[in-house]
Design a protein around this motif. Structure first.
Motif, PDB file in Angstrom:
ATOM      1  N   ASN A   1      -8.418   7.574   5.949  1.00 36.40           N
ATOM      2  CA  ASN A   1      -7.923   6.256   6.371  1.00 36.40           C
ATOM      3  C   ASN A   1      -8.889   5.656   7.390  1.00 36.40           C
ATOM      4  OD1 ASN A   1      -5.297   5.231   8.662  1.00 36.40           O
ATOM      5  ND2 ASN A   1      -6.197   4.045   7.033  1.00 36.40           N
TER       6      ASN A   1
ATOM      7  N   LYS B   1      -2.275  -6.678   5.368  1.00 35.39           N
ATOM      8  CA  LYS B   1      -2.931  -6.858   6.670  1.00 35.39           C
ATOM      9  C   LYS B   1      -4.004  -7.953   6.584  1.00 35.39           C
ATOM     10  CE  LYS B   1      -0.665  -2.987   7.549  1.00 35.39           C
ATOM     11  NZ  LYS B   1       0.358  -2.666   8.483  1.00 35.39           N
TER      12      LYS B   1
ATOM     13  N   PHE C   1      -1.263   7.979  10.171  1.00 36.30           N
ATOM     14  CA  PHE C   1      -0.150   7.101   9.824  1.00 36.30           C
ATOM     15  C   PHE C   1       0.987   8.031   9.368  1.00 36.30           C
ATOM     16  CE2 PHE C   1       1.517   4.276   6.212  1.00 36.30           C
ATOM     17  CZ  PHE C   1       2.309   3.512   7.057  1.00 36.30           C
TER      18      PHE C   1
ATOM     19  N   ALA D   1       0.849  -1.197   0.000  1.00 35.43           N
ATOM     20  CA  ALA D   1       0.000   0.000   0.000  1.00 35.43           C
ATOM     21  C   ALA D   1       0.882   1.244   0.000  1.00 35.43           C
ATOM     22  CB  ALA D   1      -0.909  -0.017   1.218  1.00 35.43           C
TER      23      ALA D   1
HETATM   24  C1  LIG Z   1      -2.610   3.118   7.382  1.00 34.06           C
HETATM   25  C2  LIG Z   1      -1.565   2.344   6.685  1.00 34.06           C
HETATM   26  N1  LIG Z   1      -1.405   2.508   5.374  1.00 34.06           N
HETATM   27  C3  LIG Z   1      -0.468   1.831   4.689  1.00 34.06           C
HETATM   28  C4  LIG Z   1       0.397   0.956   5.334  1.00 34.06           C
HETATM   29  C5  LIG Z   1       1.449   0.251   4.536  1.00 34.06           C
HETATM   30  O1  LIG Z   1       1.004  -0.968   4.045  1.00 34.06           O
HETATM   31  P1  LIG Z   1       1.955  -1.908   3.171  1.00 34.06           P
HETATM   32  O2  LIG Z   1       2.737  -2.753   4.117  1.00 34.06           O
HETATM   33  O3  LIG Z   1       1.022  -2.715   2.313  1.00 34.06           O
HETATM   34  O4  LIG Z   1       2.845  -1.030   2.360  1.00 34.06           O
HETATM   35  C6  LIG Z   1       0.267   0.759   6.703  1.00 34.06           C
HETATM   36  C7  LIG Z   1       1.196  -0.151   7.429  1.00 34.06           C
HETATM   37  O5  LIG Z   1       1.316  -0.148   8.624  1.00 34.06           O
HETATM   38  C8  LIG Z   1      -0.731   1.472   7.403  1.00 34.06           C
HETATM   39  O6  LIG Z   1      -0.894   1.324   8.724  1.00 34.06           O
END
Ligand SMILES: Cc1ncc(COP(=O)(O)O)c(C=O)c1O
Length: 390
Positions: free
Chosen positions: A173, A236, A125, A100
């Protein structure tokens, strides 16, 4: 002074490395420490998904993928969104990204020009802030603490009044890291009403959409598809953080631009991981269900243990974090509290101020850890608190 001082990219120079990872590193050397710091599921990747990855290697799926992603993953991702959240995307409106994280970065880079402002509800975040800065934008932080950590439409209206046409995008988010708070369908509708028809992109990070406890996940794209980037992935939902597969969804007109950014940044996401992610979405669409059951038990345990100690917590309805206000009779400096707790009682939380405004006086802990570790962490926290109060 060396030859290359002041020759760096100014935007990169403005940002620091992740406060969460820095704090995690700082306390890692404490002997026997229980770390509830990083947002990382403690479950293994489901067996059938691991097998798909192994077979991908054996079948030589080890060459470049098409830039947007392997067709079977893009189709599976579109079907997943349709079945789970009633969102319709065609295959050319999906990109498989490197987590992500790359999806977020691609979305921001696709829309930001120097000086553009991005609204960011806080606590947030923490990568949001640094990604906006690195891409030449300016974050406008909106403190949601007084509204139970949910963004209210009036807060957006107020920010738009102050910052006007310079606002290019807003990041949303839900469920939220670090608070675990979700919004209602009504909240999402009202926010869509405020943004509809304004030249503002919505970057909706829905990476925790499968980890919801009390009610179904609602995407802002249900009400505002034409302006929205939806970000999701398998990190996740399928405990696949290390496979690095994210998903970016947007209407064709937006995607035509975004795919160029993605191509220049990474060419394509890892082919082997894309095959495994396809298996996750096709035959493991509900793999998160047993994890959810386990997370609910852990949430309830932590919520009750910390509430008993005097922490104030809005009970989370999603993700796997507890965001707790330090009791007023203790030192409420969140950094000092977390450092002291780690050094004296070998439990690590993240200081709330790592998540922007509205986070001071708070700590975040991730309950994506075994029940045994969580029980021990709560015992140690009680010992720490009792000593402070003695
Ligand atoms: C709100 C949020 N967005 C994105 C991410 C990143 O996800 P990814 O590991 O798929 O890059 C996280 C990871 O902790 C997150 O908490």
């Amino acid at each position: 002074m060396t030859l290359l001082d002041n020759r760096f990219n100014r935007n990169v120079h403005k940002i620091a490395t992740s406060a969460i990872r820095d704090f995690d590193q700082k306390v890692s050397s404490v002997e026997g420490i229980i770390k509830l710091t990083l947002g990382e599921p403690d479950f293994a990747t489901p067996e059938h998904v691991k097998q798909a990855g192994i077979e991908a290697i054996q079948n030589n799926r080890t060459t470049y993928a098409p830039t947007p992603g392997i067709p079977e993953l893009l189709q599976a991702a579109a079907r997943f969104m349709e079945n789970k959240y009633d969102l319709h995307y065609d295959q050319d409106e999906v990109i498989a990204t490197i987590g992500a994280t790359e999806a977020l970065s691609t979305a921001l880079q696709t829309v930001l020009n120097p000086g553009d402002k991005v609204l960011v509800p806080n606590p947030m975040f923490s990568l949001y802030e640094s990604m906006i800065l690195v891409n030449g934008g300016e974050p406008v932080h909106i403190n949601t603490a007084d509204n139970g950590f949910v963004l209210a439409p009036e807060m957006i209206e107020e920010a738009l009044e102050t910052h006007g046409e310079n606002v290019k995008a807003i990041i949303l988010n839900y469920p939220t890291n670090p608070t675990g708070v979700m919004w209602t369908e009504e909240d999402a509708k009202k926010i869509a009403d405020v943004l509809r028809g304004k030249p503002i992109f919505v970057i909706s990070d829905e990476i925790y959409s499968e980890l919801v406890f009390d009610r179904p996940h609602v995407s802002i794209a249900s009400y505002l598809r034409e302006q929205t980037f939806v970000i999701n992935g398998v990190s996740k939902s399928h405990s696949m953080t290390g496979w690095r597969i994210g998903l970016l969804f947007a209407p064709r007109q937006i995607m035509k631009e975004a795919v160029k950014v993605h191509q220049n940044m990474v060419t394509c996401a890892t082919t082997i991981s894309q095959v495994a992610a396809t298996e996750a979405l096709v035959n493991g669409a509900d793999d998160a269900v047993p994890m959810r059951v386990e997370y609910i038990k852990r949430r309830d345990f932590i919520y009750e243990s910390m509430t008993d100690l005097g922490f104030k917590i809005i009970k989370p309805s999603g993700a796997f974090y507890i965001f707790a206000e330090i009791p007023a009779d203790l030192d409420q400096d969140s950094f000092q509290f977390c450092l002291d707790l780690a050094l004296n009682n070998a439990v690590a939380f993240i200081p709330g101020n790592a998540f922007g405004i509205g986070g001071e006086n708070y700590v975040r802990l991730s309950y994506a850890a075994s029940m045994a570790n969580l029980q021990e962490a709560m015992t140690r926290l009680k010992q720490y608190v009792d000593t402070q109060r003695a």
